[in-house]
Write an enzyme that holds these catalytic residues in place. Structure first.
Site, PDB file in Angstrom:
ATOM      1  N   LYS A 196       1.518  -0.945   0.541  1.00 46.94           N
ATOM      2  CA  LYS A 196      -0.050   0.218   0.151  1.00 46.94           C
ATOM      3  C   LYS A 196       0.965   1.056  -0.152  1.00 46.94           C
ATOM      4  CE  LYS A 196      -1.537   2.944   2.338  1.00 46.94           C
ATOM      5  NZ  LYS A 196      -1.698   4.362   1.982  1.00 46.94           N
ATOM      6  N   SER A 249       4.174   7.870  10.102  1.00 45.41           N
ATOM      7  CA  SER A 249       4.156   8.847  11.566  1.00 45.41           C
ATOM      8  C   SER A 249       3.805   8.127  12.670  1.00 45.41           C
ATOM      9  CB  SER A 249       2.863   9.734  11.434  1.00 45.41           C
ATOM     10  OG  SER A 249       1.890   9.216  11.758  1.00 45.41           O
ATOM     11  N   CYS A 304      13.139  10.899   7.582  1.00 44.95           N
ATOM     12  CA  CYS A 304      13.097  10.580   8.701  1.00 44.95           C
ATOM     13  C   CYS A 304      14.620  10.765   9.660  1.00 44.95           C
ATOM     14  CB  CYS A 304      13.129   9.471   8.842  1.00 44.95           C
ATOM     15  SG  CYS A 304      13.942   7.688   7.870  1.00 44.95           S
ATOM     16  N   GLU A 404       7.458  16.557  15.877  1.00 45.14           N
ATOM     17  CA  GLU A 404       8.843  16.417  14.753  1.00 45.14           C
ATOM     18  C   GLU A 404       7.922  17.841  13.295  1.00 45.14           C
ATOM     19  OE1 GLU A 404       7.659  12.303  12.531  1.00 45.14           O
ATOM     20  OE2 GLU A 404      10.104  13.016  11.183  1.00 45.14           O
TER      21      GLU A 404
END
Ligand code: NAD
Length: 520
Positions: A196, A249, A304, A404
């Protein structure tokens, strides 16, 4: 992106153009080896973040189509798991060649849908390609163990067997690398797969799947479905899906971890980050500044492993002045502009969110040394651009520090000693990466030992290990216990079976013993 319905889209007829020939094109599902138009009435626009042009339309794959994908994967499993490992490896050997061949096509697709510069997009593909190269040696990676004569005439050996149908759920920021962290490892181990992609940039996954098909991956071994929360929940709940790889996330990752675990699945979940760079007064100034600027603003901070937070040990002033000088000359433009250093952020909402964090930093007392919020890029006035932004005098209690930001924003903190700096880093909830810049081996060694982060850099700003190691985020940046790729990745996608065999002439008439067998 807006979600809307196309009233008659379910009435697809032979005369209707296929997904490739529509304008804008529709992103197809991949089910049982065929790229097919979804029958869904709901679509999301995939938007070029530099121009707001609609690149394609992504269907919200229907429940029926999802079930068909899982069923195709389930059907393909028995013969794929029995396909010789050498054959599976050779398909990957071919796939790496095809990815190299189509590197430019992949990169332009990534730049168009995701925004990063073409050179950075090539890096995105290349870091994924390295995983494909690595799995070409899967026979050695998947080897079992053997201990002869554990008891008289008895041997025990272990086999690493594939799980069955596995699934991968991807974020927007590395449209090629992250799918390539997942399906090549899974399928080369003998599993079949449901991918996905991110709903924001699914194009690279489709190109990669076309290449996998061309490389000879049999029908049903790799399937692709699309959507957002609903399809993710369907993946978590499906009894035939045995394991889920997630990158994204914390909100989504922890939800998926809990929901899939409740169904008894394995999950590896790589999540958010706040990576710190600790700069010692003895660090090589030019090299360190280059590292901070590249790792802070590269990919517009949407990595990231972006180094989003700098902790200067001792006086920070001379460093900050120079940092601003280096950052303000960076060129912000569309990723297709050959001179661009950083492109746009992914969406208007992302831009607003990042600007809110900058504002909250200012309001809570941080000093805005460089403000990229009002940048206008000629020719791309509609783009979601934010220029390099630097906030100093940041303290750990500030919102902009705790969360973040995921944008081109560098936060500067100050510490009196190495111990102070290590304390700051260790108190942060995330633990993806941390780097130290120093010319002292003693300092570097203390940092490496005491720092609580999964990936440590010593004079290296983005310490992402190559695929023979694993991607080893820790603390709130990772949930699960088997990391992505490397040995841990192979363990994640396989289960151990141990076999204990006895081949000896057993003398008759020795009687039956009901006691627990012990080694003789
Ligand atoms: P995201 O969590 O919004 O989306 C990731 C995937 O989860 C998408 O496929 C999305 O459709 C799905 N999703 C989103 N919300 C969901 C929900 N509530 N329920 C179910 N599914 C949901 O993440 P993103 O914005 O695409 O990616 C950015 C994030 O990914 C950052 O936090 C970044 O640090 C992280 N990231 C981590 C790593 C790593 O290895 N640690 C690597 C890349 C990105």
């Amino acid at each position: 992106p807006r979600i809307f319905g196309l009233s008659n889209s379910h009435l697809s007829t032979a005369a209707e153009p296929s997904w490739k020939h529509r304008n804008p094109p529709r992103v197809p599902n991949l089910i049982g080896g065929s790229f097919v138009d979804s029958q869904s009435a709901e679509f999301i626009d995939v938007i070029n973040p530099a121009t707001q042009e609609v690149v394609s339309q992504l269907p919200l794959t229907t429940d029926e189509e999802f079930k068909a994908a899982v069923s195709a994967a389930k059907q393909a499993f028995p013969s794929w798991r029995n396909t010789p490992i050498t054959t599976r490896q050779r398909i990957m050997l071919k796939l790496q060649e095809l990815i190299r061949r189509d590197m430019d096509k992949l990169a332009i697709n990534i730049t168009t849908e995701q925004g990063k510069t073409l050179k950075d997009a090539q890096g995105d593909v290349f870091r994924g390609l390295e995983v494909v190269e690595h799995v070409c040696g899967m026979a050695s990676l998947q080897m079992g163990e053997y201990v002869p004569n554990v008891s008289n005439g008895i041997d025990t050996y272990s086999l690493r067997e594939p799980l069955g149908v596995c699934a991968g759920i991807c974020p927007f920021n590395f449209p090629a690398m992250i799918p390539l962290w997942m399906f090549p490892v899974a399928v080369t181990c003998g599993n079949t797969f449901i991918l996905k992609p991110s709903e924001k940039d699914p194009g690279a996954s489709i190109i990669l799947a076309e290449l996998a098909k061309e490389a000879g991956l049999p029908d049903g071994v790799l399937n692709i479905v699309h959507g957002t929360n609903d399809i993710v929940n369907a993946i978590c709940d499906d009894d035939d899906v045995r394991a889920i790889s997630f990158v994204g996330s914390n909100t989504a990752g922890m939800h998926i971890y809990a929901r899939a675990a409740a169904k008894g699945k394995r999950v590896q979940s790589n999540m958010g980050a706040k990576n710190h760079g600790v700069v010692m007064p003895d660090a090589n100034m030019d090299a360190t500044l280059n590292s901070l600027v590249a790792a802070g603003f590269g990919a517009a901070g949407q990595r990231c492993m972006a180094l989003s937070t700098v902790v200067f040990v001792g006086s920070s002033k001379p460093w900050e002045n120079k940092l601003v000088e280096c950052a303000k000359v960076l060129k912000v433009s569309a990723g297709t502009d050959p001179g661009a250093d950083l492109g746009p952020v992914i969406s208007k909402q992302a831009k607003e969110r990042i600007c809110r964090f900058i504002q909250s930093g200012v309001e809570s007392g941080a000093k805005l040394l460089l403000d990229g919020r009002n940048i206008v890029v000629p020719g791309y006035e509609q783009g979601n651009f934010i220029g390099p932004t630097i906030l100093s005098n940041v303290t750990p209690d500030m919102e902009c520090y705790k969360e973040e930001i995921f944008g081109p924003v560098l936060l500067c903190l100050q510490a009196d000693s190495l111990e102070d700096a290590i304390n700051i880093v260790n108190k942060n909830k995330y633990g993806n990466g941390a780097s130290i810049f120093t010319t002292s081996g003693v300092v570097a060694r203390k940092f490496q030992t005491e720092i609580e982060a999964g990936q440590v850099g010593i004079n290296v700003p983005i310490p992402v290990p190559l695929p023979f190691f694993s991607f080893t985020g820790s603390k709130a940046s990772f949930a699960g216990d088997l990391n992505f790729y490397g040995k841990a990745g192979v363990q994640f996608y396989t289960q151990i079976k141990t076999v204990t065999q006895q081949w000896k002439d057993v003398p008759g008439g020795s009687g039956v013993s009901l006691a627990m067998p012990t080694s003789q």
